[in-house]
Design a protein around this motif. Sequence first.
Motif, PDB file in Angstrom:
ATOM      1  N   VAL A   1       0.839  -1.276   0.082  1.00 20.23           N
ATOM      2  CA  VAL A   1      -0.083   0.067  -0.155  1.00 20.23           C
ATOM      3  C   VAL A   1       0.838   1.293   0.077  1.00 20.23           C
ATOM      4  CG1 VAL A   1      -1.638   1.246   1.328  1.00 20.23           C
ATOM      5  CG2 VAL A   1      -2.032  -1.069   1.063  1.00 20.23           C
ATOM      6  N   MET A   2       1.832   1.311   0.940  1.00 25.78           N
ATOM      7  CA  MET A   2       2.764   2.306   1.015  1.00 25.78           C
ATOM      8  C   MET A   2       3.706   2.730  -0.091  1.00 25.78           C
ATOM      9  SD  MET A   2       2.401   4.189   3.701  1.00 25.78           S
ATOM     10  CE  MET A   2       3.670   5.324   3.176  1.00 25.78           C
TER      11      MET A   2
ATOM     12  N   ILE B   1       1.123   4.144  -2.865  1.00 24.74           N
ATOM     13  CA  ILE B   1       0.576   5.481  -2.762  1.00 24.74           C
ATOM     14  C   ILE B   1       1.800   6.325  -3.042  1.00 24.74           C
ATOM     15  CG2 ILE B   1       0.006   7.311  -0.939  1.00 24.74           C
ATOM     16  CD1 ILE B   1      -1.654   5.069   0.493  1.00 24.74           C
ATOM     17  N   THR B   2       3.078   5.904  -2.483  1.00 27.13           N
ATOM     18  CA  THR B   2       4.156   6.805  -2.900  1.00 27.13           C
ATOM     19  C   THR B   2       4.473   6.737  -4.315  1.00 27.13           C
ATOM     20  OG1 THR B   2       4.922   5.647  -0.839  1.00 27.13           O
ATOM     21  CG2 THR B   2       6.317   7.504  -1.821  1.00 27.13           C
TER      22      THR B   2
ATOM     23  N   LEU C   1       1.942   8.914  -6.309  1.00 30.51           N
ATOM     24  CA  LEU C   1       2.449  10.525  -6.084  1.00 30.51           C
ATOM     25  C   LEU C   1       3.739  10.837  -6.891  1.00 30.51           C
ATOM     26  CD1 LEU C   1       1.297  10.887  -2.499  1.00 30.51           C
ATOM     27  CD2 LEU C   1      -0.004  11.681  -4.214  1.00 30.51           C
TER      28      LEU C   1
ATOM     29  N   ILE D   1       2.916  11.259 -10.527  1.00 31.74           N
ATOM     30  CA  ILE D   1       2.041  12.583 -10.592  1.00 31.74           C
ATOM     31  C   ILE D   1       3.018  13.690 -10.725  1.00 31.74           C
ATOM     32  CG2 ILE D   1       0.299  14.253  -9.769  1.00 31.74           C
ATOM     33  CD1 ILE D   1      -1.438  12.019 -10.096  1.00 31.74           C
ATOM     34  N   LEU D   2       4.021  13.750  -9.736  1.00 34.64           N
ATOM     35  CA  LEU D   2       4.946  15.003  -9.751  1.00 34.64           C
ATOM     36  C   LEU D   2       5.868  14.806 -11.018  1.00 34.64           C
ATOM     37  CD1 LEU D   2       5.932  14.969  -5.802  1.00 34.64           C
ATOM     38  CD2 LEU D   2       4.648  16.840  -7.343  1.00 34.64           C
TER      39      LEU D   2
ATOM     40  N   ALA E   1       3.955  16.126 -13.483  1.00 39.10           N
ATOM     41  CA  ALA E   1       3.657  17.681 -13.517  1.00 39.10           C
ATOM     42  C   ALA E   1       5.137  18.374 -14.015  1.00 39.10           C
ATOM     43  CB  ALA E   1       3.532  18.138 -12.180  1.00 39.10           C
ATOM     44  N   ARG E   2       6.314  17.904 -13.718  1.00 43.78           N
ATOM     45  CA  ARG E   2       7.457  18.231 -13.904  1.00 43.78           C
ATOM     46  C   ARG E   2       7.688  18.621 -15.394  1.00 43.78           C
ATOM     47  NH1 ARG E   2      12.787  19.544 -12.167  1.00 43.78           N
ATOM     48  NH2 ARG E   2      14.035  18.268 -13.916  1.00 43.78           N
TER      49      ARG E   2
ATOM     50  N   VAL F   1       4.051  21.100 -16.481  1.00 42.07           N
ATOM     51  CA  VAL F   1       4.114  22.330 -15.833  1.00 42.07           C
ATOM     52  C   VAL F   1       5.367  22.944 -15.649  1.00 42.07           C
ATOM     53  CG1 VAL F   1       3.095  23.682 -13.931  1.00 42.07           C
ATOM     54  CG2 VAL F   1       1.792  21.831 -14.660  1.00 42.07           C
TER      55      VAL F   1
ATOM     56  N   ASP G   1       8.316  22.327 -17.117  1.00 42.58           N
ATOM     57  CA  ASP G   1       9.010  22.528 -18.378  1.00 42.58           C
ATOM     58  C   ASP G   1       8.923  23.685 -19.210  1.00 42.58           C
ATOM     59  OD1 ASP G   1      10.741  21.970 -20.291  1.00 42.58           O
ATOM     60  OD2 ASP G   1      10.038  20.352 -21.066  1.00 42.58           O
ATOM     61  N   TYR G   2       9.736  24.718 -19.389  1.00 38.48           N
ATOM     62  CA  TYR G   2       9.336  25.877 -20.015  1.00 38.48           C
ATOM     63  C   TYR G   2      10.118  25.611 -21.263  1.00 38.48           C
ATOM     64  CZ  TYR G   2       8.048  27.697 -15.444  1.00 38.48           C
ATOM     65  OH  TYR G   2       7.708  27.801 -14.224  1.00 38.48           O
TER      66      TYR G   2
ATOM     67  N   LYS H   1      10.357  32.630 -19.326  1.00 36.85           N
ATOM     68  CA  LYS H   1       9.087  31.689 -19.450  1.00 36.85           C
ATOM     69  C   LYS H   1       8.737  31.880 -21.149  1.00 36.85           C
ATOM     70  CE  LYS H   1       7.697  31.718 -14.648  1.00 36.85           C
ATOM     71  NZ  LYS H   1       6.697  32.434 -13.819  1.00 36.85           N
TER      72      LYS H   1
ATOM     73  N   LEU I   1       3.335  20.094  -5.988  1.00 37.37           N
ATOM     74  CA  LEU I   1       2.497  20.355  -7.156  1.00 37.37           C
ATOM     75  C   LEU I   1       1.877  21.551  -7.390  1.00 37.37           C
ATOM     76  CD1 LEU I   1       1.438  18.252  -9.516  1.00 37.37           C
ATOM     77  CD2 LEU I   1      -0.617  18.136  -8.162  1.00 37.37           C
TER      78      LEU I   1
ATOM     79  N   MET J   1       4.675  24.263  -8.177  1.00 36.45           N
ATOM     80  CA  MET J   1       4.863  24.230  -9.572  1.00 36.45           C
ATOM     81  C   MET J   1       4.073  25.016 -10.379  1.00 36.45           C
ATOM     82  SD  MET J   1       6.225  20.575 -10.874  1.00 36.45           S
ATOM     83  CE  MET J   1       7.128  19.417  -9.647  1.00 36.45           C
TER      84      MET J   1
ATOM     85  N   ARG K   1       4.488  28.846 -12.139  1.00 32.20           N
ATOM     86  CA  ARG K   1       4.248  29.094 -13.534  1.00 32.20           C
ATOM     87  C   ARG K   1       3.250  30.106 -13.866  1.00 32.20           C
ATOM     88  NH1 ARG K   1       5.499  25.537 -18.559  1.00 32.20           N
ATOM     89  NH2 ARG K   1       4.877  27.034 -19.957  1.00 32.20           N
TER      90      ARG K   1
END
Lengths: 365, 196
Positions: free
Chosen positions: A10-11, A14-15, A18, A21-22, A25-26, A29, A31-32, A114, B89, B92, B96
């Motif tokens: 379970v741990m 979950i980890t 997450l 997801i991160l 996002a990197r 969101v 990355d420019y 940006k 999250l 970030m 932006r």
Amino acid sequence: MNGIVNTVAVMSGITGFLAFILTLARRTVGDYGMVEITINDKKKLEVRGGDSLLSALSSEKIFIPSACGGKGTCGYCKVKVLQGGGAVLPMEEGLVPADEIDEGVRLACQVKLKEPIKIEIPDELFNVREYSAVVRKIEDITPKIKHLVLDIVEGGEIDFKPGQYVQLVAPPYAESDESVQRAYSIASCPDDKGFIELIIGYVEGGICTTYVHKYLKEGDHVNFNGPFGNFFYKDNDREMIMVAAGTGMAPILSILRTMKSSGIKRRCSFFFGAKTRDDLFFLDKMQNLEESLFDFEFVPALSRIGPEDDWEGVRGRVTEPLMKHMDNVENKEAYLCGSPVMIDAIVKLLIEKGMDEKLIYYDKF
Amino acid sequence: MNGLNPFVLFAASIFTSNMILANFLGMCSFIAVSKDIKTSLGLGQAVTFVLTFTTVINYLLYRYVLIPMNLEYLRYIVFIISIAAFVQLVEMIVERQLPVLHHALGIFLPLITVNCAILGVSLFMVIRKYSLVQSVAFGFGSGVGWTMAIVALAGLKKRLNESRVPKGLRGAGITLIITGLMALGFMGFSGMVQIS
């Protein structure tokens, strides 16, 4: 046993989720992408977005003057942003005057890349390079001032105008855990391209001056970048009035040495202020210049000298002989170098004497 | 299940069970960021946002993962990880989209990760056995209450700048005294509703 497997599964689930997801996002969101910087409408650079403008430019070998290393505290790294810099941050409002903000002046260290950006910088900044050097000589010329000669390594050469400054990089050392840059005027003549001379005073608690005074040894490697500054020798035939105190002698010395090597025939006087006899230095060099230059006079003034001390020069502030000399301001220009307080006071006096403000050049330390 | 009306819970979490003034949770950023009303409001919004969403996320994790597998005792570590990931999250996204806010919050946004008000709300939700709707109301209300307290403190601090504070009390000292006085004032609401 089953319980342990369950818990770990379970741990991890979950980890892991997450973390997924991160990372996603990197990639999106955070990355420019690549951002284009247009400098002075002619030079275009393609850099990775997300960085500050200052560090992006310096990684492209364009050095904007900066003393604090991009923390937004010194206010030196001003750049005119014509397009695409994002919102002005409150921190900048404290360091950039309101009228300059209206013109688009920003601190390069606070502008995040940006989107495509258009900026304007002085052309001479393209000339700025990073140099590595070896300390050829470092010696005390007064109890608080050191004279440095830095040989540029690998046959490197520096082109500068007499009066300009470089930024010396103090690496992290025992008393400082960060790298800082501080500005020091070049004291040597531009004809000597293979080395520079600096005159550095000790400032109590100063990160770079402590490094130079207590840690730097002959044979050590140091880095500096430059040249910067719009305080430099102006070629014309006006009489020159020079005023400096302490380490402010450095740019003046560079100018005088240039006049000597180029055989320039202008009348000039150099008023030098110090406190006591111990604070005077390079008297031999000045005497030598008095003999070899066309018409040069060196006027040292000591402000803290007792009546019983042996001193043939001026007693008191440097302003007294200066004002006497400036009774007639006709066809004269002034080069001032020293603390802001001293310069403001002298500029005020010179203007009162009727001098044109445009003919007063100064470098505030 | 706890039968409180979500609206009552919302009001209670602002007035009678305020995270700062009744529970003294989340004090570190409360004291550090309350120098300026605008910044305080920004941080308050960030806390409210994070509180509301982490409460929901943690509710779902607790209700649908931990309870069915009899792993309730893992709630601390699970809550902390999910809060940390969510803050990262948000950081970030804020960097932006809202650079000015990001800059104003500076180091404090990451600090929300360890803001005990946020873990506190998630734990209260579990201990008091709230439903999902109740949890949302409680999380959102706690955020609003936290924002209100920090903005009020920032306003008071602005006045303090112009008054003569005894030397030994300047800074954190007087801030804690003011917070205590505010807490006393908020105790006046305690007759309205009690949720503990």
